[in-house]
Design an enzyme around this catalytic site. Sequence first.
Site, PDB file in Angstrom:
ATOM      1  N   ARG A   6      33.241  34.117  92.255  1.00 41.61           N
ATOM      2  CA  ARG A   6      32.265  33.679  91.255  1.00 41.61           C
ATOM      3  C   ARG A   6      32.964  32.893  90.146  1.00 41.61           C
ATOM      4  NH1 ARG A   6      27.127  32.279  89.760  1.00 41.61           N
ATOM      5  NH2 ARG A   6      26.535  33.168  87.732  1.00 41.61           N
ATOM      6  N   GLU A  66      27.061  70.460  95.392  1.00 44.34           N
ATOM      7  CA  GLU A  66      28.261  71.308  95.510  1.00 44.34           C
ATOM      8  C   GLU A  66      28.666  71.867  94.143  1.00 44.34           C
ATOM      9  OE1 GLU A  66      28.946  72.190  98.294  1.00 44.34           O
ATOM     10  OE2 GLU A  66      28.890  70.584  99.766  1.00 44.34           O
ATOM     11  N   GLY A 104      23.650  39.965  87.033  1.00 45.68           N
ATOM     12  CA  GLY A 104      22.313  40.053  87.619  1.00 45.68           C
ATOM     13  C   GLY A 104      22.352  40.276  89.117  1.00 45.68           C
TER      14      GLY A 104
END
Length: 376
Positions: free
Chosen positions: A267, A362, A339
């Site tokens: 990105r 647990e 987003g």
Amino acid sequence: MERFLSTEEAADLIGLVREIADGELAPRVDDFEARAQFPRELFRLLGRAGLLGLPFDVEHGGGGQPYEVYLQVLEELAGRWLAVAEGVSVHSLACYPTAVFGTETQRKRHLPDMLGGELLGAYCLSEPQSGSDAASLTTRAEPDGDGYSVHGTKAWITHAGKADFYNVFCRTGGPGTTGISCLLLDAGTPGLLPQAPERTMGLRSSTVAQIVLDGAHVPADRLLGEAGGGFKIAMSALDGGRLGIAACAVGLAQAALDYAVGYAKDREQFGRPILEFQGVGFMLADMATQISAARALYLSAARLRDAGRPHSAEAAKAKLFCTDTAMRVTTDAVQVLGGAGYVTDHPVERYMREAKVLQIFEGTNQIQRLVIARSL
């Protein structure tokens, strides 16, 4: 990640697990999670590969692997499909009472099928009004001819309606911990009635439901351990179960980190990959460090268990830290994607939803803190 394994056999095992996880689990997880479908055939596949009985003795059909190795198998599975890894952990939990507290006759009769992979187990301790306070359970087993008649309701049972056998903790005596026993029931027992599955936030392919016991008849030879010894069985089993969840949490966190790093490399903003921005890079560095610390903690507790040393407090620490880490890391992975992290096109939103339950079952992480504080 690179693992340091003490034997060639263990290294080969991890290699097999990665092959199955990449080839059989990863391609199916999104579809099964979207449809909330339980992957029963995948558990049969894991069983036939010898992965459902790894920490148990070879003489009864188990894999004879140290807990340190077994937990790393769970971590690998969780990195591809948490619901499957959690299911393997629950199955091991369900085999434990017979393997450790059963008579030799019970072990010879039941364990080969339990550990061989064709049968799947469930562990029935919690009730609608008895969760963290397990000693207050009210499900009751009354003497009935050559066995017991069981009445009550169990809640939050993983594999409910899908399991082939159930460990049911019930009251055979008076109030308190000394009145609880453990009974082994087959799925086809008349009066054992799985209810509709819960609609969960995450782990949607893992069936969780209540079990109603309406006069279910259990032969006397299905009592595991001594009458009144059930609470001891439950608590000792949970030590191993908590380590299983800790390993699953680390596997989930590692998957989230790996995906976030890959995204941050690809990105671009302001003309360069977002990984190069300190705000993102430092976030990923913290995630990686927390995961390494969590992995070291659960492996340390596993080595204590393998050495036969007390490890209840260390198991609680591992469960607490590893699951809190998974929650932080998956949340930060969503943030790294921005987003894109909030939509189902990317798996990090699922990782974040799945991480939440790891802090709850647990024994909630508040209960883990109680265990740790009392050990001090």
